[in-house]
Enzyme design. Structure first.
Site, PDB file in Angstrom:
ATOM      1  N   HIS A  54       0.837  -1.203   0.000  1.00 41.72           N
ATOM      2  CA  HIS A  54       0.000   0.000   0.000  1.00 41.72           C
ATOM      3  C   HIS A  54       0.871   1.252   0.000  1.00 41.72           C
ATOM      4  O   HIS A  54       0.348   2.366   0.021  1.00 41.72           O
ATOM      5  CB  HIS A  54      -0.887   0.032   1.259  1.00 41.72           C
ATOM      6  CG  HIS A  54      -2.020  -0.958   1.222  1.00 41.72           C
ATOM      7  ND1 HIS A  54      -2.950  -0.984   0.214  1.00 41.72           N
ATOM      8  CD2 HIS A  54      -2.370  -1.949   2.080  1.00 41.72           C
ATOM      9  CE1 HIS A  54      -3.828  -1.950   0.447  1.00 41.72           C
ATOM     10  NE2 HIS A  54      -3.496  -2.543   1.570  1.00 41.72           N
ATOM     11  N   ARG A  76      -9.065   3.124  -7.206  1.00 40.92           N
ATOM     12  CA  ARG A  76     -10.524   3.070  -7.173  1.00 40.92           C
ATOM     13  C   ARG A  76     -11.054   4.433  -6.741  1.00 40.92           C
ATOM     14  O   ARG A  76     -10.360   5.202  -6.070  1.00 40.92           O
ATOM     15  CB  ARG A  76     -10.974   1.982  -6.176  1.00 40.92           C
ATOM     16  CG  ARG A  76     -12.458   1.675  -6.212  1.00 40.92           C
ATOM     17  CD  ARG A  76     -12.794   0.570  -5.217  1.00 40.92           C
ATOM     18  NE  ARG A  76     -14.198   0.171  -5.319  1.00 40.92           N
ATOM     19  CZ  ARG A  76     -14.785  -0.720  -4.519  1.00 40.92           C
ATOM     20  NH1 ARG A  76     -14.084  -1.305  -3.559  1.00 40.92           N
ATOM     21  NH2 ARG A  76     -16.059  -1.028  -4.680  1.00 40.92           N
ATOM     22  N   SER A  84     -15.444   1.033   1.648  1.00 42.67           N
ATOM     23  CA  SER A  84     -14.877  -0.309   1.730  1.00 42.67           C
ATOM     24  C   SER A  84     -13.957  -0.448   2.936  1.00 42.67           C
ATOM     25  O   SER A  84     -14.002  -1.444   3.667  1.00 42.67           O
ATOM     26  CB  SER A  84     -14.108  -0.622   0.436  1.00 42.67           C
ATOM     27  OG  SER A  84     -13.511  -1.901   0.505  1.00 42.67           O
ATOM     28  N   TYR A 140     -10.144   0.476 -11.137  1.00 43.80           N
ATOM     29  CA  TYR A 140     -11.096  -0.568 -10.761  1.00 43.80           C
ATOM     30  C   TYR A 140     -12.366  -0.480 -11.611  1.00 43.80           C
ATOM     31  O   TYR A 140     -12.909  -1.502 -12.044  1.00 43.80           O
ATOM     32  CB  TYR A 140     -11.451  -0.414  -9.278  1.00 43.80           C
ATOM     33  CG  TYR A 140     -12.403  -1.451  -8.750  1.00 43.80           C
ATOM     34  CD1 TYR A 140     -11.949  -2.712  -8.375  1.00 43.80           C
ATOM     35  CD2 TYR A 140     -13.765  -1.173  -8.625  1.00 43.80           C
ATOM     36  CE1 TYR A 140     -12.831  -3.665  -7.883  1.00 43.80           C
ATOM     37  CE2 TYR A 140     -14.643  -2.117  -8.141  1.00 43.80           C
ATOM     38  CZ  TYR A 140     -14.174  -3.364  -7.769  1.00 43.80           C
ATOM     39  OH  TYR A 140     -15.056  -4.306  -7.290  1.00 43.80           O
ATOM     40  N   ARG A 206     -16.724  -8.076  -0.334  1.00 41.20           N
ATOM     41  CA  ARG A 206     -18.015  -7.519   0.064  1.00 41.20           C
ATOM     42  C   ARG A 206     -18.915  -7.448  -1.162  1.00 41.20           C
ATOM     43  O   ARG A 206     -19.314  -8.461  -1.692  1.00 41.20           O
ATOM     44  CB  ARG A 206     -17.826  -6.148   0.734  1.00 41.20           C
ATOM     45  CG  ARG A 206     -19.038  -5.709   1.558  1.00 41.20           C
ATOM     46  CD  ARG A 206     -18.718  -4.463   2.387  1.00 41.20           C
ATOM     47  NE  ARG A 206     -18.560  -3.276   1.565  1.00 41.20           N
ATOM     48  CZ  ARG A 206     -19.569  -2.488   1.150  1.00 41.20           C
ATOM     49  NH1 ARG A 206     -20.809  -2.794   1.492  1.00 41.20           N
ATOM     50  NH2 ARG A 206     -19.336  -1.429   0.413  1.00 41.20           N
ATOM     51  N   LYS A 207     -19.191  -6.262  -1.659  1.00 43.90           N
ATOM     52  CA  LYS A 207     -20.057  -6.113  -2.827  1.00 43.90           C
ATOM     53  C   LYS A 207     -19.270  -6.025  -4.129  1.00 43.90           C
ATOM     54  O   LYS A 207     -19.693  -6.544  -5.151  1.00 43.90           O
ATOM     55  CB  LYS A 207     -20.930  -4.867  -2.688  1.00 43.90           C
ATOM     56  CG  LYS A 207     -22.026  -4.964  -1.643  1.00 43.90           C
ATOM     57  CD  LYS A 207     -22.881  -3.699  -1.688  1.00 43.90           C
ATOM     58  CE  LYS A 207     -24.047  -3.791  -0.735  1.00 43.90           C
ATOM     59  NZ  LYS A 207     -24.908  -2.574  -0.801  1.00 43.90           N
ATOM     60  N   GLY A 208     -18.171  -5.306  -4.087  1.00 45.93           N
ATOM     61  CA  GLY A 208     -17.392  -5.110  -5.302  1.00 45.93           C
ATOM     62  C   GLY A 208     -18.097  -4.242  -6.321  1.00 45.93           C
ATOM     63  O   GLY A 208     -17.814  -4.317  -7.514  1.00 45.93           O
TER      64      GLY A 208
END
Length: 238
Positions: A54, A76, A84, A140, A206-208
């Protein structure tokens, strides 16, 4: 670099382990306890070594100077990043009582383990412009919108483009299915496992979705972060 030989689907590493275990983090798995970690155990004659991080690019540049290493950076929309990160933190910290509003304030002020989010993104964006042969900047949202094209772009950057035969045989589609959120989140290892530092595997899935921030931000929050994005000249980048 050559693409590694195809493994039978039922023995692929992603089916039995979490991606964050298979690709160790430099600052978490390697350099947390020592400034001179032993990297020899990650050597491989069949495929190149892969590490995650990171850290902003300027912290890596001197170390990677004059090396053949390739860097792939995936960014993203910062609004979705914040949501997130909040869910991730709430899932993995048993006594976490941090609210989205307080985390939003930290985020906007640039308070982070890895420095301001904006500077992190910009460091890799500038790096990709300066040295496009070694730094690939990906988004993303584009990966979600056109996965086939983005995977082909990544393969070409890494020096192992898909051949016509591979595309016709469905190799690209198999990779997309194997790495899909639906597939990975449904694996037993990612439902029940934990990393060495006790992070739940399922918290990485999670959801993406793109734009889920709209279900969490107030108009005031949206306006504030949009101004920061514009001020930091991030709009065309994220």
């Amino acid at each position: 670099m050559e693409r590694s030989k195809h493994l039978p689907d039922d023995v692929h590493p992603l089916l039995s382990d979490n991606p964050h275990t298979l690709v160790p983090f430099l600052e978490i798995n390697l350099y947390l306890k020592t400034s001179t970690p032993d990297l020899t155990k990650f050597s491989s004659t069949s495929s190149p070594r892969m590490f995650a991080t990171h850290m902003p690019l300027h912290t890596l540049q001197e170390t990677l100077k004059d090396t053949p290493c390739n860097i792939v950076y995936l960014c993203r929309n910062p609004k979705d990043v914040l949501v997130s990160h909040w869910y991730f933190r709430c899932t993995n910290l048993e006594k976490s009582d941090i609210t989205l509003e307080s985390m939003f304030d930290f985020f906007c002020r640039g308070v982070s383990f890895y420095g301001p989010f904006w500077e992190n993104v910009l460091s890799y964006w500038r790096g990709s412009l300066k040295d496009p042969k070694h730094v690939l900047f990906m988004r993303y949202e584009e990966l979600k919108a056109e996965p086939r094209g983005q995977i082909k772009k990544l393969a070409e950057f890494l020096g192992c483009p898909f051949s016509e035969e591979e595309e016709n045989s469905g190799s690209l589609d198999k990779i997309l299915e194997l790495c899909s959120l639906r597939n990975l989140s449904g694996l037993e290892i990612n439902k029940t496992g934990k990393t060495l530092n006790n992070v739940h595997h399922y918290s990485y899935f999670r959801k993406g979705e793109v734009g889920d921030w709209k279900n969490h931000f107030s108009p005031e929050m949206e306006n504030k972060i949009s101004k920061i994005i514009e001020e930091k000249n991030l709009k065309v980048r994220v």
